[in-house]
Scaffold this active site. Structure first.
Site, PDB file in Angstrom:
ATOM      1  N   ASP A 187       1.364   4.335  -6.326  1.00 41.61           N
ATOM      2  CA  ASP A 187      -0.077   4.157  -6.313  1.00 41.61           C
ATOM      3  C   ASP A 187      -0.651   4.474  -7.695  1.00 41.61           C
ATOM      4  O   ASP A 187       0.074   4.954  -8.572  1.00 41.61           O
ATOM      5  CB  ASP A 187      -0.668   5.106  -5.246  1.00 41.61           C
ATOM      6  CG  ASP A 187      -1.620   4.367  -4.318  1.00 41.61           C
ATOM      7  OD1 ASP A 187      -2.331   3.490  -4.808  1.00 41.61           O
ATOM      8  OD2 ASP A 187      -1.650   4.707  -3.116  1.00 41.61           O
ATOM      9  N   TRP A 253      -3.701  -2.408  -6.579  1.00 45.46           N
ATOM     10  CA  TRP A 253      -4.843  -3.074  -5.920  1.00 45.46           C
ATOM     11  C   TRP A 253      -5.466  -4.182  -6.764  1.00 45.46           C
ATOM     12  O   TRP A 253      -6.683  -4.348  -6.800  1.00 45.46           O
ATOM     13  CB  TRP A 253      -5.935  -2.060  -5.565  1.00 45.46           C
ATOM     14  CG  TRP A 253      -5.496  -0.663  -5.391  1.00 45.46           C
ATOM     15  CD1 TRP A 253      -4.950  -0.123  -4.271  1.00 45.46           C
ATOM     16  CD2 TRP A 253      -5.542   0.397  -6.363  1.00 45.46           C
ATOM     17  NE1 TRP A 253      -4.663   1.192  -4.481  1.00 45.46           N
ATOM     18  CE2 TRP A 253      -5.016   1.533  -5.753  1.00 45.46           C
ATOM     19  CE3 TRP A 253      -5.994   0.468  -7.680  1.00 45.46           C
ATOM     20  CZ2 TRP A 253      -4.913   2.749  -6.422  1.00 45.46           C
ATOM     21  CZ3 TRP A 253      -5.889   1.658  -8.357  1.00 45.46           C
ATOM     22  CH2 TRP A 253      -5.358   2.784  -7.728  1.00 45.46           C
ATOM     23  N   GLY A 254      -4.646  -4.975  -7.445  1.00 41.25           N
ATOM     24  CA  GLY A 254      -5.179  -6.097  -8.232  1.00 41.25           C
ATOM     25  C   GLY A 254      -5.842  -5.698  -9.533  1.00 41.25           C
ATOM     26  O   GLY A 254      -6.295  -6.544 -10.293  1.00 41.25           O
ATOM     27  N   ALA A 256      -6.191  -3.900 -13.452  1.00 40.15           N
ATOM     28  CA  ALA A 256      -5.415  -3.910 -14.702  1.00 40.15           C
ATOM     29  C   ALA A 256      -4.674  -5.241 -14.903  1.00 40.15           C
ATOM     30  O   ALA A 256      -3.617  -5.281 -15.521  1.00 40.15           O
ATOM     31  CB  ALA A 256      -4.432  -2.730 -14.747  1.00 40.15           C
ATOM     32  N   ASP A 274      -7.281  -1.980  -0.291  1.00 38.19           N
ATOM     33  CA  ASP A 274      -6.672  -1.802   1.029  1.00 38.19           C
ATOM     34  C   ASP A 274      -7.236  -2.757   2.082  1.00 38.19           C
ATOM     35  O   ASP A 274      -8.439  -2.966   2.180  1.00 38.19           O
ATOM     36  CB  ASP A 274      -6.900  -0.367   1.521  1.00 38.19           C
ATOM     37  CG  ASP A 274      -6.183   0.645   0.652  1.00 38.19           C
ATOM     38  OD1 ASP A 274      -5.629   0.259  -0.401  1.00 38.19           O
ATOM     39  OD2 ASP A 274      -6.174   1.836   1.013  1.00 38.19           O
TER      40      ASP A 274
HETATM   41  C1  GLA Z   1      -4.095   3.859  -1.512  1.00 38.27           C
HETATM   42  C2  GLA Z   1      -3.156   2.706  -1.137  1.00 38.27           C
HETATM   43  C3  GLA Z   1      -2.901   2.711   0.351  1.00 38.27           C
HETATM   44  C4  GLA Z   1      -2.332   4.069   0.778  1.00 38.27           C
HETATM   45  C5  GLA Z   1      -3.275   5.175   0.350  1.00 38.27           C
HETATM   46  C6  GLA Z   1      -2.686   6.554   0.574  1.00 38.27           C
HETATM   47  O1  GLA Z   1      -5.364   3.658  -1.012  1.00 38.27           O
HETATM   48  O2  GLA Z   1      -3.718   1.488  -1.537  1.00 38.27           O
HETATM   49  O3  GLA Z   1      -2.025   1.662   0.693  1.00 38.27           O
HETATM   50  O4  GLA Z   1      -1.070   4.231   0.196  1.00 38.27           O
HETATM   51  O5  GLA Z   1      -3.587   5.091  -1.038  1.00 38.27           O
HETATM   52  O6  GLA Z   1      -3.551   7.560   0.186  1.00 38.27           O
END
Ligand code: GLA
Length: 631
Positions: A187, A253-254, A256, A274
């Protein structure tokens, strides 16, 4: 046109292409990621969507057992992944990570240390694989954003620095060489949310990390630094997994501009924030990957996030939506990670997750992510070319009203006069049509078929039918831009506070199949192309040749070009050697035919070059680009 005769007259360009650090110089080898074990998108189960951070050994092992007992493991769901919530602290001063043994009793060793080895041994003995979770910064997502999460790390500031930052080698060695994991999800919250002004920093609870990611703006993101950090993890994984049996899951999450570069180091990479168990967010995540088929393939896949089949809008009372979610993920070649408390699974939901024809579509060995054959905000038609030469086709009704959709032979690149058989992948039943067929779609329904017909190109493949064998090694993007064509739902954790969702994921202007880099129809010199590759000038595409004899295309500057100041010359290389080149083409010029003998060639490289670099390069067209048996 194999224009060898023109080579001498264009000496400056040829010389330019030999410059040692010129990214457009042909390499003669595939440069996208081949490390790790992801010839097919990984499948399994992850604790996050099911349990949030409230995860423990009992829940994990129960889920693992159900994977086996339900037959899902035998169908491919083999990774069992622990997400956030496993860690207790980082020991000082040696920096060794300590597991929350209260939640994972088998981790408590007689000498007082902790180890996940007993757990991974059990999973391996069951024929499963084991996954673990970390963060690229010093702190985790829960610590930075949601400190009321269960199972927060404990101790001093240093003890609570559980992320990989400054410990990449030590942690990766521990997780893989010592504990025996097979996957890590990394992450990025720790490099995002801890400026000196953050109250958690000013209060002394966490150490500041000058943010190098800003999800709202690429302008405030240090892409090179982010890439370097993830690259160090990729290298450590290769070091501590000499057998190559591992998955590197990038979770940015897309942000950078990760959609442009994860293909070079990761095995799966999140393309958006998410997923939530509602229709609108599912569409958002789907959209974040659907225009990126050229950036995925065997070795590295787009990850629109884990499945939410089983929960909320995708629960047993919403099987239409659950099937749509599953079908769309299969069309995207997405990792199929169940995010559901399997102890609650109903037979109908297990059937959605376990349908062998849908799984086979996701796991097709050709690795071609579907390409949009028809696009609108209401209905989309996606087509993927399978290893067998047949097509998978999905027609999705994004709206809450019933709708009629016409599926045509053209969408499938099949001949219009010959019959086409459609096999419904949910039921296995067959139907056939010639030319076009009107399909009735219920609200939120996705129809999904295998289609068999007479190929329009009988002795080869259009390049847009084989995105899994194409790597946009250099896609020509000089200034990364956010993509506007992504459904923008309400963020559940934000409501309508603030000013709403703005375009936020880099990737706009990247190489596209059957469209320009900006989502328009391909056209050059007033001539439309229904198939081809759209890419910016200043680009180099790598194409794996699977035994074809001839490459052919019609090349030109796209009619949507705006800069127009530089003519473009197109080059075709085979295993590093120049095979053909075009004349320089300017805006408005008629497209030029180009073709090359590629018999025996393993890697074709397609270069589009301008004499001078420009800040915003123009789109160019490899129209009707195809590999054929030909003579
Ligand atoms: C981020 C990730 C999720 C999950 C949470 C855990 O939001 O995108 O998929 O792993 O952290 O805290």
């Amino acid at each position: 046109m194999a224009a060898f005769g023109l080579l001498a007259s264009a000496a400056p360009l040829a010389a330019q292409s030999q410059a040692p650090h010129d990214p457009l110089t042909p390499r003669g080898h595939w440069s996208a990621n081949t490390r790790g074990r992801a010839a097919l998108p990984p499948m399994g189960w992850n604790s996050w969507n099911a349990f949030n951070s409230d995860i423990d050994e009992a829940k994990l092992m129960a889920s693992a057992q159900i994977l086996i007992d339900s037959g899902l493991a035998a169908k491919g769901y083999r990774y069992v992944d622990i997400d956030d919530g496993w860690w207790l602290r980082r020991d000082q001063p040696d920096g060794r990570m300590v597991i929350r043994a209260k939640s994972f009793p088998s981790a408590a060793m007689p000498d007082g240390t902790t180890s996940f080895r007993p757990l991974t041994d059990r999973l391996h003995a069951m024929g499963l694989k084991a996954g673990i979770y970390s963060d690229i910064g010093r702190n985790s997502c829960g610590q930075v954003y949601t400190s009321d999460f269960a199972n927060q790390p404990e101790g001093s500031v240093a003890e609570r620095e559980v992320g990989l930052y400054g410990h990449v080698d030590q942690d990766i060695r521990l997780y893989f060489a010592d504990w025996g994991f097979d996957l890590i999800k990394v992450d990025g919250c720790g490099i995002r949310g801890l400026p000196v002004t953050n109250p958690k920093v000013t209060s002394g609870y966490l150490r500041a990390f000058d943010p190098i990611i800003d999800l709202e703006t690429l302008g405030r993101t240090d892409i090179a630094k982010v890439k370097a950090l993830y690259g160090s993890v990729a290298d450590a994984l290769a070091r501590y997994n000499p057998d190559g049996d591992y998955i590197f899951s990038i979770c940015l999450w897309g942000s950078a501009d990760v959609r442009a570069w994860a293909k070079d180091m990761g095995n799966i990479s999140r393309t958006s924030e998410d997923i939530s168990p509602n229709w609108s967010r599912m569409l958002h995540n789907f959209d974040s990957a659907v225009r990126r088929p050229l950036y995925a393939g065997p070795g590295s896949w787009n990850d629109p996030d884990m499945l939410f089949v089983g929960t909320g809008a995708f629960d047993a009372d919403h099987l239409t939506e659950a099937r749509s979610h599953m079908a769309l993920w299969a069309m995207l070649n997405a990792p199929l990670m169940i995010g559901y408390d399997l102890r609650k699974a109903t037979p109908a939901l297990l059937e959605v997750l376990g349908n062998p024809r849908i799984i086979a579509l996701d796991q097709d060995p050709a690795g071609n992510q579907a390409v949009l054959a028809y696009d609108s905000d209401d209905v989309q038609i996606l087509v993927k070319t399978l290893a067998s030469g047949e097509k998978g086709v999905a027609i999705v009704n994004r709206t809450a009203a019933p709708v009629d959709a016409q599926l045509t032979a053209d969408h499938l690149k099949y001949a219009g006069k010959a019959p086409i058989t459609l096999t419904d992948l949910w039921t296995g039943s067959d139907d056939s049509f010639t030319g076009e067929k009107t399909l009735h779609l219920a609200p939120h329904q996705t129809l999904i078929f295998a289609a068999k017909g007479t190929r329009r190109l009988s002795d080869g493949l259009f390049l847009s039918e084989m995105p899994g064998s194409i790597n946009p090694a250099v896609d020509g993007v000089v200034v990364p831009e956010d993509e506007p064509l992504i459904h923008r739902g309400i963020l559940p954790w934000q409501g309508t506070r603030g000013t709403g969702q703005h375009p936020r994921y880099g990737g706009w202007g990247g190489a596209e199949a059957d469209a320009t880099p900006f989502g328009k129809m391909l056209g050059s010199g007033g001539h439309d192309f229904h198939t081809g590759i759209g890419v910016l000038a200043g680009s180099r595409l790598e194409v794996r040749n699977k035994g074809y004899a001839r490459f052919q295309a019609q090349v030109g500057m796209d009619d949507s070009a705006r800069d127009r100041s530089q003519p473009v010359t197109f080059f075709v290389y085979g295993d590093g050697r120049l095979l053909a080149r075009s004349k320089p083409v300017a805006f408005g010029d008629a497209p030029q035919p180009i073709s090359a003998n590629v018999r025996g060639v393993k890697l074709i490289e397609l270069v589009a070059r301008t004499p001078e670099a420009v800040r915003f390069p123009d789109p160019v067209v490899w129209g009707d680009a195809a590999l054929v048996q030909g003579k």
